[in-house]
Design a protein around this motif. Structure first.
Motif, PDB file in Angstrom:
ATOM      1  N   LEU A 121     -24.338  18.256 -27.225  1.00  0.00           N
ATOM      2  CA  LEU A 121     -24.894  18.741 -28.560  1.00  0.00           C
ATOM      3  C   LEU A 121     -24.714  17.385 -29.408  1.00  0.00           C
ATOM      4  CD1 LEU A 121     -23.265  22.001 -29.243  1.00  0.00           C
ATOM      5  CD2 LEU A 121     -25.217  21.463 -27.894  1.00  0.00           C
ATOM      6  N   MET A 122     -25.848  17.156 -30.218  1.00  0.00           N
ATOM      7  CA  MET A 122     -25.756  15.886 -31.038  1.00  0.00           C
ATOM      8  C   MET A 122     -26.369  16.227 -32.211  1.00  0.00           C
ATOM      9  SD  MET A 122     -27.797  13.164 -32.399  1.00  0.00           S
ATOM     10  CE  MET A 122     -29.448  13.063 -31.585  1.00  0.00           C
ATOM     11  N   ARG A 123     -26.106  15.483 -33.500  1.00  0.00           N
ATOM     12  CA  ARG A 123     -26.599  15.683 -34.770  1.00  0.00           C
ATOM     13  C   ARG A 123     -26.718  14.425 -35.549  1.00  0.00           C
ATOM     14  NH1 ARG A 123     -22.112  18.383 -39.075  1.00  0.00           N
ATOM     15  NH2 ARG A 123     -20.578  16.958 -38.673  1.00  0.00           N
ATOM     16  N   GLU A 169     -25.239   9.232 -35.464  1.00  0.00           N
ATOM     17  CA  GLU A 169     -25.430  10.218 -34.773  1.00  0.00           C
ATOM     18  C   GLU A 169     -23.879  10.528 -34.405  1.00  0.00           C
ATOM     19  OE1 GLU A 169     -26.643   8.794 -30.495  1.00  0.00           O
ATOM     20  OE2 GLU A 169     -28.306   9.046 -31.822  1.00  0.00           O
ATOM     21  N   TRP A 184     -21.886  13.434 -31.276  1.00  0.00           N
ATOM     22  CA  TRP A 184     -21.751  14.053 -30.286  1.00  0.00           C
ATOM     23  C   TRP A 184     -20.765  14.931 -30.041  1.00  0.00           C
ATOM     24  CZ3 TRP A 184     -26.090  13.872 -26.706  1.00  0.00           C
ATOM     25  CH2 TRP A 184     -27.071  13.051 -27.192  1.00  0.00           C
ATOM     26  N   TYR A 238     -20.966  24.718 -33.991  1.00  0.00           N
ATOM     27  CA  TYR A 238     -21.585  23.388 -33.932  1.00  0.00           C
ATOM     28  C   TYR A 238     -22.994  23.737 -34.406  1.00  0.00           C
ATOM     29  CZ  TYR A 238     -17.369  21.161 -32.126  1.00  0.00           C
ATOM     30  OH  TYR A 238     -16.046  20.975 -31.950  1.00  0.00           O
ATOM     31  N   GLU A 239     -23.637  24.525 -33.890  1.00  0.00           N
ATOM     32  CA  GLU A 239     -25.193  24.779 -34.259  1.00  0.00           C
ATOM     33  C   GLU A 239     -25.275  24.850 -35.692  1.00  0.00           C
ATOM     34  OE1 GLU A 239     -25.914  27.947 -31.094  1.00  0.00           O
ATOM     35  OE2 GLU A 239     -26.778  26.288 -29.774  1.00  0.00           O
ATOM     36  N   PHE A 280     -25.863  20.599 -34.913  1.00  0.00           N
ATOM     37  CA  PHE A 280     -25.786  20.153 -33.734  1.00  0.00           C
ATOM     38  C   PHE A 280     -26.970  20.757 -32.791  1.00  0.00           C
ATOM     39  CE2 PHE A 280     -21.521  18.709 -35.123  1.00  0.00           C
ATOM     40  CZ  PHE A 280     -21.416  17.416 -34.394  1.00  0.00           C
TER      41      PHE A 280
END
Length: 188
Positions: free
Chosen positions: A128-130, A85, A87, A101-102, A106
């Motif tokens: 934010l995380m992906r 993951e 961040w 980022y979105e 994310f």
């Protein structure tokens, strides 16, 4: 701004980060025709989790894919170190960074006090995380061969931004507004 530059962007600190990065992978930069057009870096924050610490782009070079390519390079390094993951912290008002980022997967996972601010100031950053497990493995060389041919990606070059001696003095409010505008333009 002055206190952040004084603490994090002194020539001595940058030289040390380039010579022996500790706690992060060091600076990745994109150089086009001898000019640095994008710089960023990240590192592992715990086993299985990487983070983007900084990502700056020359605002005149937006929409060319340079920010995405640099993000991909940092991501590949973090994957090689076992990241599953990734961040990043983004100011809620960052009108360029948040959509950047979105669009790359994310999602908001919470908030924390904004970097460089005291909790009593009430300024927050979105966390934010992906997930990287399901993210297509990127190859910066195959995705944009035309761009790579004219760009050099380097892990040891850096641009140091310093305030000119003749720059006007700013109030704290003006400095905060200038920093917000700067961060909004540097994210993509």
């Amino acid at each position: 701004i002055e206190s952040v530059i004084a603490e994090y962007y002194t020539p001595e600190r940058i030289a040390a980060e380039i010579a022996a990065p500790q706690g992060w992978h060091g600076w990745f930069v994109a150089v086009d025709d001898g000019l640095v057009v994008c710089a960023g870096g990240g590192g592992m924050i715990e086993a299985g989790a990487g983070e983007i610490f900084v990502l700056y782009l020359d605002p005149t070079r937006r929409r060319e894919g340079i920010g995405s390519l640099l993000l991909d390079a940092i991501t590949e390094q973090q994957r090689a170190d076992g990241a599953r993951e990734q961040w990043v912290s983004v100011e809620p008002e960052n009108a360029k960074g948040l959509p950047f980022y979105e669009a790359r997967g994310f999602e908001a996972r919470g908030e924390r006090p904004a970097w460089g601010s005291a909790p009593e100031e009430g300024r927050v950053s979105l966390r934010l995380m992906r997930r990287l497990d399901n993210l297509r493995q990127q190859s910066i060389l195959s995705d944009a061969p035309g761009l790579i041919r004219r760009m050099q990606f380097d892990r040891h070059t850096l641009v140091l931004l310093v305030r000119r001696p003749d720059a006007p003095e700013l109030t704290d409010e003006e400095a905060a507004e200038l920093q917000d505008r700067h961060l909004a333009f540097r994210a993509d």
